[in-house]
Design a protein around this motif. Structure first.
Motif: not given
Ligand SMILES: Cc1ncc(COP(=O)(O)O)c(C=O)c1O
Length: 383
Positions: A213-214, A220-221, A292
């Protein structure tokens, strides 16, 4: 033992001879060799940050303040406060207590592994892990086992058979593999680490800035930050600059400062580079549309190639098309270069024998209409 000449001739015969080719410029997804211009599909500047105006401004300002070189190792007079700012920002970005900056990913892997592990210890390493990890294993003097690529069953059987014979143990993997663009089953690797009393280290060189997300990476994901002992990554790929980091517990970082030879015995990175790395972490936060759009375009490109019947691997911005034969991969790359695409063949020993490939390394600068044209052009090549 073969002479240098014999070595070069043998490499040439096997289609494995490498030659350097100086480019006159490389920016915004375009690479130039003299008057010839190509669309660059070989760089790791995945988000196009290497030429971002904010990075360039940061570099200029840092040069004014600090000059262009660090002039010494961090443990001598090279320890400018800007390194500490980057280390704090990196630790926060990666969700760990502390971070340490290394001069490159290669130096980080070689130095971290040889500082932490030695005789009497064991490391279980994915077969396709990067050469810097393999060199770290060899330098450390540990006993090591290479498990089949992304094969947790094979790892499980190796752990069952071998783990108990050694003191400390480590499992090590990349989170996005550099030549295959795929990822491991990280949750299963963590389960195995816990079951067999090992530590786990990941190399997020190709995941940092892209996943999560960051934009921190695959760790992290997958929500595994607290479960991974050592998170290593680089600033030279999606972050568009240079250098590397280790994010870990406070004790591990303090230990590295005292023990890691590739950190201690090398002049610190230029402050200009550190300033670019600081700017890049901000840009990952401020401009999430870059990652993205890149991942959406990569999915379309991969699916379009599969529909045309190509053997395509991965699930990331790295899209390898497996050709097999070294000479065929060379010819395909040449044919694409003739059409204005800077695509390079990846051959053994970088990849296993019989798996020569074209590695399409996509970037934010490669827009959908261009990728559609590229798929068409790839399909037209007859070898
Ligand atoms: C997975 C991986 N780790 C480490 C490195 C080394 O990083 P650096 O280029 O900063 O030395 C690379 C690539 O070069 C890589 O692909």
């Amino acid at each position: 033992m073969e002479t240098i000449k014999e070595f070069l001739e043998a490499r040439d015969r096997e289609g494995l001879l490498r030659k350097l080719k100086p480019a006159s410029s490389r920016k915004a997804g375009i690479i130039r060799f003299g008057a010839k211009e190509y669309i660059d599909l070989s760089s790791n500047d995945y988000l196009g940050l290497s030429g971002h105006p904010k990075s360039i401004k940061a570099a200029k300002e840092a040069a004014e303040i600090y000059g262009v070189g660090a002039s010494a190792s961090r443990l001598l007079s090279g320890d400018l406060e800007i390194y500490h700012r980057l280390e704090e920002k990196t630790a926060e970005f990666k969700g760990k207590e502390k971070a340490l900056i290394f001069n490159s990913g290669y130096q980080a892997n070689v130095g971290i592994l040889s500082a932490l592990y030695g005789e009497g210890d064991v490391i279980f390493s994915d077969k396709l892990n990067h050469a810097s990890i393999v060199d770290g294993l060899m330098l450390s003097g540990v006993k090591f086992f290479r498990f089949k690529h992304n094969d947790t069953e094979h790892l499980n059987s190796l752990l069952k058979k071998e783990r108990a014979k050694f003191k400390k143990a480590l499992i090590i993997t990349e989170t996005i593999f550099s030549m295959d663009g795929d990822r491991p089953d990280l949750k299963e690797l963590v389960a195995l680490k816990e079951k067999f009393d090992c530590a786990i280290m990941v190399d997020e060189a190709h995941a940092t800035g892209i996943f999560g997300k960051n934009g921190s990476g695959v760790v992290e994901e997958e929500g595994l930050t607290d479960k991974i002992d050592f998170i290593m990554g680089t600033f030279g790929k999606a972050l568009g600059s240079f250098g590397a980091y280790l994010a870990a517990s406070s004790d591990v970082i303090d230990y590295m400062v005292n023990k890691c030879r590739s950190f201690i015995y090398s002049t610190a990175l230029p402050p200009v580079t550190i300033a670019c790395n600081l700017a890049a972490i901000d840009l990952i936060k401020e401009e999430p549309y870059r990652r993205r759009e890149l991942l959406e375009a990569s999915d379309h490109f991969r699916n379009a190639l599969k529909e045309k019947g190509f053997d395509v691997k991965g699930s990331s911005q790295i899209v390898p098309v497996i050709v097999g034969d070294n000479h065929a991969a060379l010819k395909m790359a040449e044919a694409l270069q003739a059409r204005g695409y800077w695509v390079l063949p990846i051959r053994p020993p970088t990849v296993p024998k019989g798996e020569a490939r074209l590695r399409f390394s996509l970037s934010f600068d490669h827009k959908a209409h261009f990728l559609e044209r590229l798929v068409d052009d790839i399909s037209k090549i007859k070898i």
